[in-house]
Write an enzyme that holds these catalytic residues in place. Sequence first.
Site, PDB file in Angstrom:
ATOM      1  N   CYS A 147      -2.442   2.276   7.497  1.00 29.31           N
ATOM      2  CA  CYS A 147      -1.721   1.595   6.424  1.00 29.31           C
ATOM      3  C   CYS A 147      -1.629   0.112   6.741  1.00 29.31           C
ATOM      4  CB  CYS A 147      -0.337   2.195   6.252  1.00 29.31           C
ATOM      5  SG  CYS A 147       0.153   2.247   4.554  1.00 29.31           S
ATOM      6  N   CYS A 166       3.492  -5.521  16.356  1.00 31.76           N
ATOM      7  CA  CYS A 166       2.886  -4.642  17.364  1.00 31.76           C
ATOM      8  C   CYS A 166       1.403  -4.988  17.449  1.00 31.76           C
ATOM      9  CB  CYS A 166       3.083  -3.175  16.970  1.00 31.76           C
ATOM     10  SG  CYS A 166       4.826  -2.777  16.751  1.00 31.76           S
ATOM     11  N   CYS A 171      -1.450  -3.076  15.315  1.00 31.40           N
ATOM     12  CA  CYS A 171      -1.170  -2.668  13.938  1.00 31.40           C
ATOM     13  C   CYS A 171      -1.601  -3.721  12.916  1.00 31.40           C
ATOM     14  CB  CYS A 171       0.317  -2.377  13.798  1.00 31.40           C
ATOM     15  SG  CYS A 171       0.836  -1.996  12.117  1.00 31.40           S
ATOM     16  N   CYS A 180       3.054   8.425   1.714  1.00 30.67           N
ATOM     17  CA  CYS A 180       3.432   7.475   2.745  1.00 30.67           C
ATOM     18  C   CYS A 180       3.773   6.165   2.030  1.00 30.67           C
ATOM     19  CB  CYS A 180       2.261   7.303   3.699  1.00 30.67           C
ATOM     20  SG  CYS A 180       2.505   5.987   4.866  1.00 30.67           S
ATOM     21  N   GLU A 213       0.820  -1.208   0.000  1.00 31.96           N
ATOM     22  CA  GLU A 213       0.000   0.000   0.000  1.00 31.96           C
ATOM     23  C   GLU A 213       0.849   1.250   0.000  1.00 31.96           C
ATOM     24  OE1 GLU A 213      -2.942  -1.600   3.250  1.00 31.96           O
ATOM     25  OE2 GLU A 213      -3.077   0.569   3.062  1.00 31.96           O
ATOM     26  N   CYS A 252       4.957  -7.255   8.099  1.00 25.35           N
ATOM     27  CA  CYS A 252       5.920  -6.762   9.081  1.00 25.35           C
ATOM     28  C   CYS A 252       6.172  -7.841  10.117  1.00 25.35           C
ATOM     29  CB  CYS A 252       5.410  -5.498   9.762  1.00 25.35           C
ATOM     30  SG  CYS A 252       6.641  -4.782  10.877  1.00 25.35           S
TER      31      CYS A 252
HETATM   32  N1  SAH Z   1       7.222   0.178  11.278  1.00 31.36           N
HETATM   33  C1  SAH Z   1       7.365   1.576  11.378  1.00 31.36           C
HETATM   34  C2  SAH Z   1       6.661   2.366  10.281  1.00 31.36           C
HETATM   35  C3  SAH Z   1       5.289   1.922   9.890  1.00 31.36           C
HETATM   36  S1  SAH Z   1       3.974   2.193  11.011  1.00 31.36           S
HETATM   37  C4  SAH Z   1       6.913   2.054  12.732  1.00 31.36           C
HETATM   38  O1  SAH Z   1       6.349   1.266  13.468  1.00 31.36           O
HETATM   39  O2  SAH Z   1       7.179   3.203  13.049  1.00 31.36           O
HETATM   40  C5  SAH Z   1       3.686   3.946  10.924  1.00 31.36           C
HETATM   41  C6  SAH Z   1       3.003   4.495  12.157  1.00 31.36           C
HETATM   42  O3  SAH Z   1       1.606   4.122  12.209  1.00 31.36           O
HETATM   43  C7  SAH Z   1       3.621   3.969  13.452  1.00 31.36           C
HETATM   44  O4  SAH Z   1       3.794   4.987  14.382  1.00 31.36           O
HETATM   45  C8  SAH Z   1       2.574   2.985  13.902  1.00 31.36           C
HETATM   46  O5  SAH Z   1       2.695   2.705  15.246  1.00 31.36           O
HETATM   47  C9  SAH Z   1       1.297   3.683  13.513  1.00 31.36           C
HETATM   48  N2  SAH Z   1       0.104   2.840  13.528  1.00 31.36           N
HETATM   49  C10 SAH Z   1      -0.006   1.541  13.229  1.00 31.36           C
HETATM   50  N3  SAH Z   1      -1.286   1.131  13.360  1.00 31.36           N
HETATM   51  C11 SAH Z   1      -2.005   2.199  13.742  1.00 31.36           C
HETATM   52  C12 SAH Z   1      -3.384   2.422  14.044  1.00 31.36           C
HETATM   53  N4  SAH Z   1      -4.253   1.464  13.928  1.00 31.36           N
HETATM   54  N5  SAH Z   1      -3.768   3.662  14.427  1.00 31.36           N
HETATM   55  C13 SAH Z   1      -2.875   4.673  14.505  1.00 31.36           C
HETATM   56  N6  SAH Z   1      -1.562   4.524  14.219  1.00 31.36           N
HETATM   57  C14 SAH Z   1      -1.126   3.305  13.854  1.00 31.36           C
HETATM   58 FE1  SF4 Z   2       5.469  -3.225  12.059  1.00 27.48          FE
HETATM   59 FE2  SF4 Z   2       3.144  -2.022  12.498  1.00 27.48          FE
HETATM   60 FE3  SF4 Z   2       4.855  -2.358  14.491  1.00 27.48          FE
HETATM   61 FE4  SF4 Z   2       5.447  -0.592  12.560  1.00 27.48          FE
HETATM   62  S1  SF4 Z   2       3.723  -0.469  14.015  1.00 27.48           S
HETATM   63  S2  SF4 Z   2       6.812  -2.147  13.458  1.00 27.48           S
HETATM   64  S3  SF4 Z   2       4.525  -1.650  10.792  1.00 27.48           S
HETATM   65  S4  SF4 Z   2       3.819  -4.010  13.340  1.00 27.48           S
END
Ligand code: SAH
Ligand code: SF4
Length: 357
Positions: A339, A122, A125, A111, A90, A118
């Site tokens: 995303c 987390c 996410c 973005c 994406e 990944c």
């Molecule tokens: N892996 C990297 C970059 C991708 S995620 C990272 O974790 O920083 C980009 C941002 O979106 C991160 O801060 C992540 O924690 C946040 N994010 C992921 N899922 C989300 C959600 N459902 N609502 C708000 N932010 C989210």
């Molecule tokens: Fe991976 Fe999502 Fe955690 Fe970023 S926030 S490291 S994309 S699992």
Amino acid sequence: MTHPLSLTDADWAEWMARSGEPAYRAGQVLDWIFKHRAPSWDAMTNLPAGLRGKLAAEFPAPRLEKIRETGSHDTTRKFLFRLADGQLVESVLIPASPALYGEASDRRTICISSQVGCAYGCKFCASGLDGWKRHLAAGEIVDQFLRVEAEGGERINNIVFMGMGEPLANYDNLLRAISVLNAPWGVGIGARHMTVSTSGLAPQIRQLAEQPLQVRLAISLHGASDEVRGRIMPVNKKYPVAELLAACADYTRLKKQKLTFEYILIRGVNDAESEARLLASHALQLRAKVNLIPYNTVEGLPWERPDERTQERFLQILRSAGADATLRREKGHDIAAACGQLRLQTQKSFAAGPALN
Ligand code: SAH
Ligand code: SF4
């Protein structure tokens, strides 16, 4: 197979020499790709047919194929692309938005994803829900920019690596992509207009600190204590808060640059006042900016954002402590936040229905 958009000017010069072509052809190819945005080797009309044939034979890889798009022209637009091997990524286009940036801004942001899936898992996410599939090649990262810019019809002048994947886990390809995106012979975006977001890989933060480009860094903190952060981000076991902050301090010192702490507010998980106070002290210590983002719900996950009063209170605690903090209030600018969700939805619906091809 090498992706042609992964190659630098030096790589092209070498390729021309190896192929028995004059050196100036390297510059011509780069101009066609990045200045004229030629859609194919055949469109490069001032190259001899023989050279075009060699290029086509060596780099037959198809470009990204757009398979879905959501959103509208004046809000965030999301694109789902299929890669040459059928995997999906994406990219998101965020148009100029004074409301979002709090200024008369002509910032148009993309973005970009750095991996398929990944590995960091987390808990909140969508990108990690389905595990990790593979790294993106540098050229696949650059191609997202070229494709989305073409779709949007306007120059993009800001890049955030906040799409799917952990950019610093794909370090070499990320750096290569950044140099192509930054180079005057390439896309020409200033390094200060690129932000790498990381879940906190301390060694790679230090590595990035030592290379000369002034790219910006955003840390996905989401918890100020090991207890809270560890509950939602498994990476915290490997690089606990103190170690992460030490790497951040090195980054700030070496780059002479402020970094950003991203902090998603999740109800009942990380929104306690004690976390706000601890977060404020981390931010003050590093002189970092704090970006509070109300959580975006993800299909299939139980988490929610706190009510607005709690969000404001959290912000207030940071500000009264003297920290530079903002809270993203308006809806519709989920940016990176969501995303990974489009891909997940599409994969689910295709898993139930016809195969993707
Ligand atoms: N892996 C990297 C970059 C991708 S995620 C990272 O974790 O920083 C980009 C941002 O979106 C991160 O801060 C992540 O924690 C946040 N994010 C992921 N899922 C989300 C959600 N459902 N609502 C708000 N932010 C989210
Ligand atoms: Fe991976 Fe999502 Fe955690 Fe970023 S926030 S490291 S994309 S699992």
